[in-house]
Design a protein around this motif. Sequence first.
Motif, PDB file in Angstrom:
ATOM      1  N   GLN A 285       6.363  -6.427   0.599  1.00  0.00           N
ATOM      2  CA  GLN A 285       5.096  -6.440   1.046  1.00  0.00           C
ATOM      3  C   GLN A 285       4.711  -4.753   1.437  1.00  0.00           C
ATOM      4  N   PHE A 286       5.734  -4.120   2.191  1.00  0.00           N
ATOM      5  CA  PHE A 286       5.241  -2.653   2.386  1.00  0.00           C
ATOM      6  C   PHE A 286       5.159  -1.955   1.027  1.00  0.00           C
ATOM      7  N   VAL A 287       5.977  -1.977   0.183  1.00  0.00           N
ATOM      8  CA  VAL A 287       5.915  -1.325  -1.169  1.00  0.00           C
ATOM      9  C   VAL A 287       4.348  -1.662  -2.064  1.00  0.00           C
ATOM     10  N   ARG A 288       4.484  -3.138  -2.079  1.00  0.00           N
ATOM     11  CA  ARG A 288       3.221  -3.709  -2.595  1.00  0.00           C
ATOM     12  C   ARG A 288       1.702  -2.929  -2.026  1.00  0.00           C
ATOM     13  N   GLU A 289       1.772  -3.143  -0.680  1.00  0.00           N
ATOM     14  CA  GLU A 289       0.366  -2.726  -0.262  1.00  0.00           C
ATOM     15  C   GLU A 289       0.204  -1.107  -0.164  1.00  0.00           C
ATOM     16  N   THR A 290       1.310  -0.408   0.170  1.00  0.00           N
ATOM     17  CA  THR A 290       1.187   1.078   0.022  1.00  0.00           C
ATOM     18  C   THR A 290       0.951   1.667  -1.015  1.00  0.00           C
ATOM     19  N   SER A 291       1.612   0.849  -1.988  1.00  0.00           N
ATOM     20  CA  SER A 291       1.335   1.823  -3.628  1.00  0.00           C
ATOM     21  C   SER A 291      -0.007   1.168  -4.009  1.00  0.00           C
ATOM     22  N   ALA A 292      -0.552   0.220  -3.823  1.00  0.00           N
ATOM     23  CA  ALA A 292      -1.786  -0.181  -4.018  1.00  0.00           C
ATOM     24  C   ALA A 292      -2.884   0.942  -3.427  1.00  0.00           C
ATOM     25  N   TYR A 293      -2.837   0.943  -2.130  1.00  0.00           N
ATOM     26  CA  TYR A 293      -3.836   1.956  -1.308  1.00  0.00           C
ATOM     27  C   TYR A 293      -3.566   3.370  -1.704  1.00  0.00           C
ATOM     28  N   TYR A 294      -2.302   3.886  -2.057  1.00  0.00           N
ATOM     29  CA  TYR A 294      -2.131   5.482  -2.231  1.00  0.00           C
ATOM     30  C   TYR A 294      -2.362   5.413  -3.734  1.00  0.00           C
ATOM     31  N   GLY A 295      -2.616   4.387  -4.698  1.00  0.00           N
ATOM     32  CA  GLY A 295      -2.705   4.693  -6.040  1.00  0.00           C
ATOM     33  C   GLY A 295      -1.406   4.974  -6.890  1.00  0.00           C
TER      34      GLY A 295
END
Lengths: 165, 216
Positions: B79-89
């Motif tokens: 979840q951490f990887v998925r959400e932060t990757s999406a947020y920071y592009g």
Amino acid sequence: MGTLLQRLVIEADGRYFTPDERRQILEESERIRDRLAAAEHLERVEEPVLRAVIEEMQGRYPNFSRYHDQAWARHYRDMQLVLRAAASAMIVNDPADLDDRLLYWLRTMFAANNYTPEFVETCFARLRDIIRERLEGPSADQLMPYLDRAVRVLSDFPEPATAAV
Amino acid sequence: MIGYSHDLPPRGNYFNFNAYVRQDLRSGTLTNRVGAPLIGLTDEGYLAVVNTLRDEFAEDASTILKSLGTSWGRQAGEQFVRETSAYYGRPLMELPLAMVASLLTEAFRHHGWGAFIFDFSRYANGVLVVEVREPFEGSITKPECEALDTMLSAFLAGMLSYLAGRELGCLQTDARGRGADASRFVITTPDRLAGRQSGQDHSVVLQELCDHRLTT
């Protein structure tokens, strides 16, 4: 006027606002106008201010770019984030919002990058001082508490074992 | 020439509380900023889980707790990887290591696990150190019980294994519940932790792991 209004609403549980509370809300709405003007002013001077700070810091810390990939470009970005978060926190009149929105997160990154507290304090103090020089009185006065806070919070971390500045 | 940093968007702390936690009073639910459900785990709830496991499974309770923590940690890592990757592009693993450390710190802080410091300075030795002030787990279990952050230790192993893309183990060297100023964890490959016991001197463990790595 987030925090003041929120506080007044909580305190007025089960009753209407008192005359004094209504006066406070109206006065706060006037202050918001001033704070929005300060934020607009900051937006106009952001780029030249950041460039001036970076140029000064490059003179003081010529080795910084040897330690970090895209060091100055990223540092430019970090200062930009601080100015923009400071403007938002100022508009809602909530200094603590600045800490959680940005400062703690950024400070952890600075420490992990082996920046020194002195480097960070110097940089953000110069950012604050140049903003004070470039903005007219009232706008600068509105922003100063937030930029003071940024200097204090961001530089509050232990000296690294091996400095990389 | 000073320029904008095109590789990183000007975005602040993803876990900023005002933006991260959302409450829907109509449905009585809490979610995070992308809609993932959140729930508050009280001390009583956690203690009930631990005590029930001890009552029902005796000496196997610790193994079950570790398995639970590892599984939870892996899912939290995803979840951490998925959400932060999406947020920071961009993929998390392409972000600067200092930024990943800071995001991990904020993730744990904003989920109520305590104040974390992720120390990647021994990365070249294959060792990661995590220090936790105010860990919730060891602070609420009774001293006569294990007084270790058992589930957190397993959670860290699971989460960081997912982030690293390889199996990692986690050894707790200091425990707040045993009177230390903070809980400390040493994370590396399981084979390097084999034979070591929780509670061994933190600096000695680190020194041995780093020395061993350098001589092999």
